[in-house]
Design a protein around this motif. Structure first.
Motif, short mmCIF file in Angstrom:
data_model
loop_
_atom_site.label_atom_id
_atom_site.label_comp_id
_atom_site.label_asym_id
_atom_site.label_seq_id
_atom_site.Cartn_x
_atom_site.Cartn_y
_atom_site.Cartn_z
N ASP A 34 -62.15 -63.93 -22.25
CA ASP A 34 -62.19 -62.44 -22.81
C ASP A 34 -63.41 -62.48 -23.85
O ASP A 34 -64.14 -61.51 -23.75
CB ASP A 34 -60.79 -61.92 -23.58
CG ASP A 34 -59.87 -61.90 -22.53
OD1 ASP A 34 -60.00 -61.65 -21.20
OD2 ASP A 34 -58.76 -61.87 -23.23
N GLU A 66 -58.39 -66.35 -23.79
CA GLU A 66 -59.09 -65.67 -24.97
C GLU A 66 -60.49 -66.12 -25.08
O GLU A 66 -61.26 -65.15 -25.41
CB GLU A 66 -58.14 -65.96 -26.22
CG GLU A 66 -56.98 -65.23 -26.35
CD GLU A 66 -56.11 -65.79 -27.38
OE1 GLU A 66 -55.11 -65.41 -28.03
OE2 GLU A 66 -56.38 -66.96 -27.73
N PRO A 97 -56.95 -70.40 -30.43
CA PRO A 97 -57.61 -69.49 -29.44
C PRO A 97 -57.47 -70.23 -27.97
O PRO A 97 -57.41 -71.25 -27.91
CB PRO A 97 -58.86 -68.97 -29.50
CG PRO A 97 -59.35 -69.92 -30.49
CD PRO A 97 -58.19 -70.34 -31.51
N ALA A 104 -61.15 -61.06 -30.27
CA ALA A 104 -60.94 -61.60 -28.91
C ALA A 104 -60.09 -63.05 -29.24
O ALA A 104 -59.57 -63.77 -28.30
CB ALA A 104 -61.93 -61.78 -28.02
N LYS A 153 -55.83 -63.59 -33.77
CA LYS A 153 -55.08 -62.71 -33.13
C LYS A 153 -53.80 -62.52 -34.36
O LYS A 153 -53.00 -61.69 -33.98
CB LYS A 153 -54.12 -63.07 -31.98
CG LYS A 153 -55.10 -63.19 -30.65
CD LYS A 153 -55.79 -62.02 -30.42
CE LYS A 153 -56.84 -62.03 -29.34
NZ LYS A 153 -56.11 -62.05 -28.00
#
Length: 291
Positions: free
Chosen positions: A239, A236, A232, A268, A271
């Motif tokens: 977020d 990210e 991440p 978040a 992914k």
């Protein structure tokens, strides 16, 4: 360009902004590129603020920004201009008087726009590594000499004011040596915990210290998990923290145990399914050891 204008441009200096944490080495790189009048080539992980840097340089120096977002199909010529011969042929068949002036069928590109600006601008060439390997070399002369020739009209377009050129790359492919020689290079390292805390505080100044500490501790644990396919990024984690605030979660709510190794609101941060399955396997192994 007048002597006064040249002096004003030479005095330009970037020191970061209230909305963007610029490390000392990044600040030095930006100002060195401005002083040397060379493009600044910025590499780093996706989500580390490369594109945002150009916007913040534009804001801090009070300059308009022109953005050229590169795709896999982008050609260097498009940054200069494109000649629409098809439209001219069609108009000639219709008897349109516009065909007498070829300039009516010249579409200016982002470099032309930057060169023709009446004031100095910031030109962002974003994600240059997405294009064909020859793309950077095709722009060498134009970026070096700050001019190009329009064959259809016979005119030479020269920069009225040398733009501040910022080029970003996600390291998807190697860039040609000849191109690299003409750039000032900077690699944005992933922020350490202290810098990341400062970045988060810029975006969420009222975040409770305990929640910040707990969230960042868990975030860096996730990034350092062996076998993670996509770590991440800075964007990210921002977020994720925004979602934590929306859900009004407390530090205790973020605790992970053997039953659930996945972080709260993990969508978040993680992914792809491989990374989600990785944390599910870690949870299974933890439960097995606990029996």
């Amino acid at each position: 360009m007048t002597a006064q204008t040249r002096c004003e441009e030479d005095d330009m200096r970037f020191d970061g902004t209230s909305d963007y944490i610029s490390t000392d080495d990044l600040t030095v790189a930006v100002n060195a590129a401005i002083a040397l009048e060379r493009p600044l080539l910025v590499k780093g992980e996706p989500g580390t603020g490369k594109t945002e840097l150009a916007r913040q340089v534009s804001s801090a120096l009070g300059l308009r920004m022109i953005e050229w977002s590169i795709k896999s199909t982008t050609r260097a010529q498009q940054g200069l201009y494109e000649y629409d011969a098809v439209s001219r042929l069609r108009d000639s068949q219709l008897g349109d008087a516009r065909v007498e002036d070829v300039a009516n069928y010249i579409k200016r590109g982002k470099l032309w726009e930057a060169f023709d600006a009446d004031e100095r601008v910031v030109l962002l060439i974003d994600e240059i590594d997405k294009a064909d390997i020859e793309f950077p070399n095709d722009l060498l002369q134009e970026l070096d000499r700050m001019e190009f020739f329009v064959y259809e009209t016979g005119e030479t377009i020269r920069a009225k004011h040398r733009p501040i050129v910022i080029i970003t790359s996600n390291n998807e492919k190697e860039l040609p040596d000849a191109f690299l020689r003409r750039c000032f290079f900077h690699y944005i390292r992933f922020p350490d915990a202290e810098t990341m805390a400062a970045i988060v505080n810029v975006h969420f100044p009222n975040l409770k210290p305990r929640l910040l500490e707990t969230a960042l501790t868990q975030f860096f644990e996730i990034r350092e998990t062996p076998g993670l396919k996509k770590k991440p990024s800075t964007s990210e984690v921002l977020d994720w923290i925004k979602l934590l605030l929306v859900e009004d979660l407390e530090p205790e709510d973020l605790r992970r145990d053997g039953k659930d190794a996945l972080p709260k609101l993990h969508g978040a941060l993680l992914k792809n399914e491989q990374d989600v399955h990785l944390f599910e396997r870690l949870a299974f192994m933890a439960r097995s050891r606990a029996r």
